[in-house]
Design an enzyme around this catalytic site. Structure first.
Site, PDB file in Angstrom:
ATOM      1  N   CYS A  12       0.867  -1.184   0.000  1.00  0.00           N
ATOM      2  CA  CYS A  12       0.000   0.000   0.000  1.00  0.00           C
ATOM      3  C   CYS A  12       0.901   1.231   0.000  1.00  0.00           C
ATOM      4  O   CYS A  12       2.059   1.163  -0.426  1.00  0.00           O
ATOM      5  CB  CYS A  12      -0.973  -0.030   1.180  1.00  0.00           C
ATOM      6  SG  CYS A  12      -0.174   0.007   2.807  1.00  0.00           S
ATOM      7  N   ARG A  18      -3.282  -0.652   5.466  1.00  0.00           N
ATOM      8  CA  ARG A  18      -3.883  -1.709   4.642  1.00  0.00           C
ATOM      9  C   ARG A  18      -2.991  -2.915   4.409  1.00  0.00           C
ATOM     10  O   ARG A  18      -3.450  -4.065   4.537  1.00  0.00           O
ATOM     11  CB  ARG A  18      -4.313  -1.121   3.279  1.00  0.00           C
ATOM     12  CG  ARG A  18      -5.462  -0.156   3.401  1.00  0.00           C
ATOM     13  CD  ARG A  18      -5.625   0.639   2.123  1.00  0.00           C
ATOM     14  NE  ARG A  18      -4.500   1.558   1.925  1.00  0.00           N
ATOM     15  CZ  ARG A  18      -4.318   2.316   0.866  1.00  0.00           C
ATOM     16  NH1 ARG A  18      -5.186   2.242  -0.123  1.00  0.00           N
ATOM     17  NH2 ARG A  18      -3.293   3.135   0.778  1.00  0.00           N
ATOM     18  N   ASP A 126      -8.295   3.737   1.255  1.00  0.00           N
ATOM     19  CA  ASP A 126      -7.342   4.162   2.278  1.00  0.00           C
ATOM     20  C   ASP A 126      -8.109   4.623   3.527  1.00  0.00           C
ATOM     21  O   ASP A 126      -8.852   5.598   3.471  1.00  0.00           O
ATOM     22  CB  ASP A 126      -6.515   5.316   1.700  1.00  0.00           C
ATOM     23  CG  ASP A 126      -5.416   5.764   2.640  1.00  0.00           C
ATOM     24  OD1 ASP A 126      -5.400   5.313   3.798  1.00  0.00           O
ATOM     25  OD2 ASP A 126      -4.583   6.576   2.211  1.00  0.00           O
TER      26      ASP A 126
HETATM   27  P1  4NP Z   1      -1.727   2.770   4.200  1.00  0.00           P
HETATM   28  O1  4NP Z   1      -2.370   4.101   4.804  1.00  0.00           O
HETATM   29  O2  4NP Z   1      -1.202   3.131   2.823  1.00  0.00           O
HETATM   30  O3  4NP Z   1      -2.899   1.856   4.133  1.00  0.00           O
HETATM   31  O4  4NP Z   1      -0.643   2.336   5.161  1.00  0.00           O
HETATM   32  C1  4NP Z   1      -1.696   5.324   4.837  1.00  0.00           C
HETATM   33  C2  4NP Z   1      -0.803   5.565   5.849  1.00  0.00           C
HETATM   34  C3  4NP Z   1      -0.147   6.793   5.914  1.00  0.00           C
HETATM   35  C4  4NP Z   1      -0.421   7.749   4.954  1.00  0.00           C
HETATM   36  C5  4NP Z   1      -1.321   7.495   3.933  1.00  0.00           C
HETATM   37  C6  4NP Z   1      -1.963   6.267   3.888  1.00  0.00           C
HETATM   38  N1  4NP Z   1       0.217   8.998   5.026  1.00  0.00           N
HETATM   39  O5  4NP Z   1      -0.062   9.850   4.172  1.00  0.00           O
HETATM   40  O6  4NP Z   1       1.055   9.218   5.923  1.00  0.00           O
END
Ligand code: 4NP
Length: 155
Positions: A12, A18, A126
Site C-alpha cells: 500500500c 492496509r 485508504d
Molecule cells: P496505508 O495508509 O497506505 O494503508 O498504510 C496510509 C498511511 C499513511 C499515509 C497514507 C496512507 N500517510 O499519508 O502518511
C-alpha cells in the site's frame, strides 16, 4: 521439479494500515487452508519506515484474533520483485507506482481485489484519514482478497 513456494508481498502507500492487515489476513487464511506460503508487506512511500502499524489497524486485527504489533513498516524496493513470486497492490495508485519499478519478467503484479470474483479493479480504500469504522471495512476487504488469493494459489 516442484513449483516455487508462493511468496506474496502486499503493498500500500504507508505500510501501516492496509498492507499489514492484508499480510495478516493472508497468513490467517493460508493457515486455515493448509497452504504453505510466505507473506510480507511494504509501502510505496518511505515516510513511516520503521514504525509499527497504525494503532487502529492493530486494534481491528486484535478484534479479529490477530496480533500485528510486531510488524514494522518498510519501503518496497526493486529487489522485492525477485524475492517474491507475487506482488499485490492494495489500490491503483500503488499498482501504477509498482509497474514503474518492476523489472521485466519478475514477480506477477496484481491488484488485491482483482482476485475476488465480481470485484476486479476495485481498490481497498485508504482508511488513514477516516474513523475506526473504516478499518472494519478494510479488514473485510483484505480478508475477501486474501481468501480468494489463497484459494487460487492452492489450486
Ligand atoms: P496505508 O495508509 O497506505 O494503508 O498504510 C496510509 C498511511 C499513511 C499515509 C497514507 C496512507 N500517510 O499519508 O502518511
Amino acid at each position: 521439479m516442484s513449483a516455487r513456494k508462493p511468496a506474496i508481498l502486499f503493498v500500500c502507500l504507508g505500510n501501516i494500515c492496509r498492507s499489514p492487515l492484508a499480510e495478516a489476513a493472508f497468513r490467517a487464511e493460508a493457515a486455515r487452508a493448509g497452504l504453505d506460503a510466505e507473506a510480507d508487506s511494504a509501502g510505496t512511500g518511505h515516510w513511516h519506515a520503521g514504525e509499527p502499524p497504525d494503532r487502529r489497524a492493530q486494534a481491528v486485527a486484535r478484534r479479529n484474533g490477530v496480533d500485528i504489533s510486531g510488524l514494522r513498516a518498510r519501503q518496497v524496493e526493486r529487489a522485492d520483485f525477485d524475492r517474491f513470486s507475487h506482488v499485490v497492490a492494495l489500490d491503483r495508485d500503488n499498482l501504477a507506482a509498482l509497474e514503474r519499478i518492476r523489472p521485466e519478467g519478475s514477480a506477477e503484479l496484481s491488484l488485491l481485489l482483482d482476485h475476488v470474483p465480481g470485484r476486479a479493479g476495485e481498490p481497498v480504500a485508504d482508511p488513514y484519514y477516516g474513523g475506526d469504522e473504516g478499518f472494519d471495512r478494510t479488514w473485510a476487504d483484505v480478508t475477501a482478497g486474501a481468501r480468494a488469493l489463497v484459494s487460487k494459489l492452492g489450486r
